[in-house]
Scaffold this active site. Structure first.
Site, PDB file in Angstrom:
ATOM      1  N   PRO A 171       0.847  -1.195   0.000  1.00  0.00           N
ATOM      2  CA  PRO A 171       0.000   0.000   0.000  1.00  0.00           C
ATOM      3  C   PRO A 171       0.882   1.244   0.000  1.00  0.00           C
ATOM      4  CG  PRO A 171       0.061  -0.977   2.191  1.00  0.00           C
ATOM      5  CD  PRO A 171       0.860  -1.884   1.304  1.00  0.00           C
ATOM      6  N   ASP A 187       5.804   3.039   1.967  1.00  0.00           N
ATOM      7  CA  ASP A 187       5.038   1.839   2.295  1.00  0.00           C
ATOM      8  C   ASP A 187       4.221   2.157   3.543  1.00  0.00           C
ATOM      9  OD1 ASP A 187       4.073  -0.603   3.155  1.00  0.00           O
ATOM     10  OD2 ASP A 187       5.925  -1.705   2.739  1.00  0.00           O
ATOM     11  N   HIS A 188       2.891   2.263   3.367  1.00  0.00           N
ATOM     12  CA  HIS A 188       2.034   2.711   4.474  1.00  0.00           C
ATOM     13  C   HIS A 188       1.966   1.696   5.613  1.00  0.00           C
ATOM     14  CE1 HIS A 188      -0.549   5.435   6.373  1.00  0.00           C
ATOM     15  NE2 HIS A 188      -1.274   5.835   5.345  1.00  0.00           N
ATOM     16  N   ARG A 189       2.412   0.476   5.383  1.00  0.00           N
ATOM     17  CA  ARG A 189       2.441  -0.502   6.473  1.00  0.00           C
ATOM     18  C   ARG A 189       3.480  -0.131   7.523  1.00  0.00           C
ATOM     19  NH1 ARG A 189       3.398  -5.760   2.811  1.00  0.00           N
ATOM     20  NH2 ARG A 189       5.037  -4.305   2.127  1.00  0.00           N
TER      21      ARG A 189
END
Length: 450
Positions: free
Chosen positions: A243, A422-424
């Site tokens: 994401p 990387d939104h994680r």
């Protein structure tokens, strides 16, 4: 007793290799550590070395074949010794893994959650010093007879480029080790060739040469190279499941330009060695990114499926365009190195990357990547994250723009940078704070020396 030679995992991510060229022929004597063949991995052209001494009894696969890791490619034994039936049939499948009692050691690829750590290079290891192939002496000329042509020392990449462009390697002066012809030598050779022998210019990318057009067929199919296969696989792993969000900022580069000009002016009065090291804007950006990562460790991380690895060391990867695609050499401990050290290292890594002579430990283990397309007149772009890293910085061109400055409109040199996150691992505010720090360092380059 025979010894099987198998396709080794010459890089951490290698699953198969293309056997570019046999350096030892059937019937030749082999010593431990001798280079048997050159293999195109997913990142570079490397050497497959012998693990046992004896005579090379058989090539199980021909040059140009693509072979999975651990499959049989050749057999070493005593002169005159018969090759087992299993070895004879090994080229067609798993039967090649049966036969003789001794097997050539292979290097297992690390699991996706394992840290990338390469063992030190040894004389018997995969990444050995390049050895020029043995050459047969040319036939003597006599009674007006023509001498047999001498085999030219050239890298596999140089041979392929020469074949595509119709260049005769015999007349090309090599700048590589022992006079070996490398890819950069062909730039001059192609420019010096007669117009009738050169292919017509095309609009194709400079980093992805296309085959010659044929009027007889509507299209041409070109097999994937190992590096192109890896690029396709890695990018599919990134853009699909990761994401990603993007943050863009514009940086005033006036002070960086002034600082670089002052730095180069100071170097002009130094010794010859220092004159050769010219700090580029990309070197300054790499240094600034490294310093900013040190202040924002949340952006200096790897996604590891069941955990996040926050790195205490800063290893900046830099994207380098090569003939078949892209590779990312790593400048390790970039936050601890001077601009001059980064400049020297980045040039060395980029040159060897284009010749496909990097060792696996030189293009793995990065914690953050910088991709710069400014020199190609790209205003701004978004780059794809290189897993397991969680961030990449896309750098656009520096251009003069009218902007508000100190209460008036002024022409200032500005540059746009875009961070893919990387939104994680990286939240919006976290990435924004990193970019703010990076922008501050570039707009006040004195911060890079603290």
């Amino acid at each position: 007793m025979t010894t099987k030679v198998v396709m080794e995992a010459l890089s951490p991510t290698m699953e198969e290799g293309r056997l570019v060229e046999w350096k030892k022929q059937e019937g030749e004597a082999v010593a431990v550590g001798d280079v048997l063949a050159e293999v195109e991995t997913d990142k570079a052209v490397m050497e497959l070395v012998a693990r046992a001494a004896g005579t090379l009894l058989k090539h199980v696969v021909e040059a140009g074949a693509t072979v999975p890791v651990s499959e049989l490619v050749a057999v070493i034994g005593e002169a005159g010794e018969a090759v087992s039936g299993a070895a004879e049939q090994a080229g067609s499948g798993a039967a090649g893994q049966r036969g003789s009692k001794e097997t050539q050691a292979t290097q297992p690829s690390p699991g996706k959650n394992q840290p990338v750590s390469m063992p030190p290079t040894s004389p018997a290891g995969a990444a050995v010093a390049e050895r020029p192939p043995a050459e047969k002496p040319p036939a003597r000329e006599g009674n007006g007879a023509r001498a047999a042509p001498t085999r030219v020392k050239a890298s596999p990449l140089a041979r392929r480029i020469a074949a595509e462009r119709g260049v005769d390697l015999v007349g090309v002066a090599g700048s590589g080790p022992e006079g070996r012809v490398v890819a950069r030598d062909l730039e001059t050779a192609v420019a010096a060739a007669p117009a009738s022998s050169r292919p017509a210019p095309s609009v194709a990318s400079a980093t992805a040469p296309l085959p010659r057009r044929s009027a007889d067929t509507p299209y041409t199919d070109v097999p994937l190279t190992q590096i192109r296969k890896t690029i396709a696989r890695r990018l599919a792993q990134s853009i699909g499941p990761v994401p990603t969000f993007y943050l863009t900022s514009e940086v005033d580069m006036e002070r960086v330009v002034e600082a670089r000009e002052s730095l180069l002016a100071g170097q002009r009065g130094s010794g010859a060695e220092e004159k050769a090291i010219k700090v580029s804007f990309n070197d300054i950006i790499i240094k600034a990114v490294a310093m900013a990562l040190r202040q924002h460790p949340a952006c200096n991380a790897w996604w590891q499926d069941d955990h996040i690895r926050y790195w205490n060391e800063v290893h900046v990867s830099m994207a380098v365009a090569v003939e078949e695609g892209l590779i990312t050499p790593v400048i390790r401990h970039a936050d601890q190195k001077t601009l001059r050290e980064i400049a020297a290292e980045s040039r060395d890594l980029a040159a060897r990357a284009r010749e496909r002579r990097l060792k696996p430990e030189e293009y793995t283990g990065g914690t953050f990547t910088v991709s710069n397309l400014g020199m190609l007149d790209i205003e701004e772009f978004t780059a794809i994250i290189n897993p397991p890293e969680t961030g990449i910085l896309a750098v656009g061109r520096m251009a003069e723009r009218p902007v508000a400055h100190e209460g008036a409109v002024a022409i200032r040199r500005r540059m746009r940078i875009t961070m893919s996150c990387d939104h994680r691992v990286i939240d919006g505010a976290t990435g924004a704070q990193f970019l703010k720090t990076l922008k501050g360092m570039l707009e006040n380059p004195l911060a890079l020396v603290w």
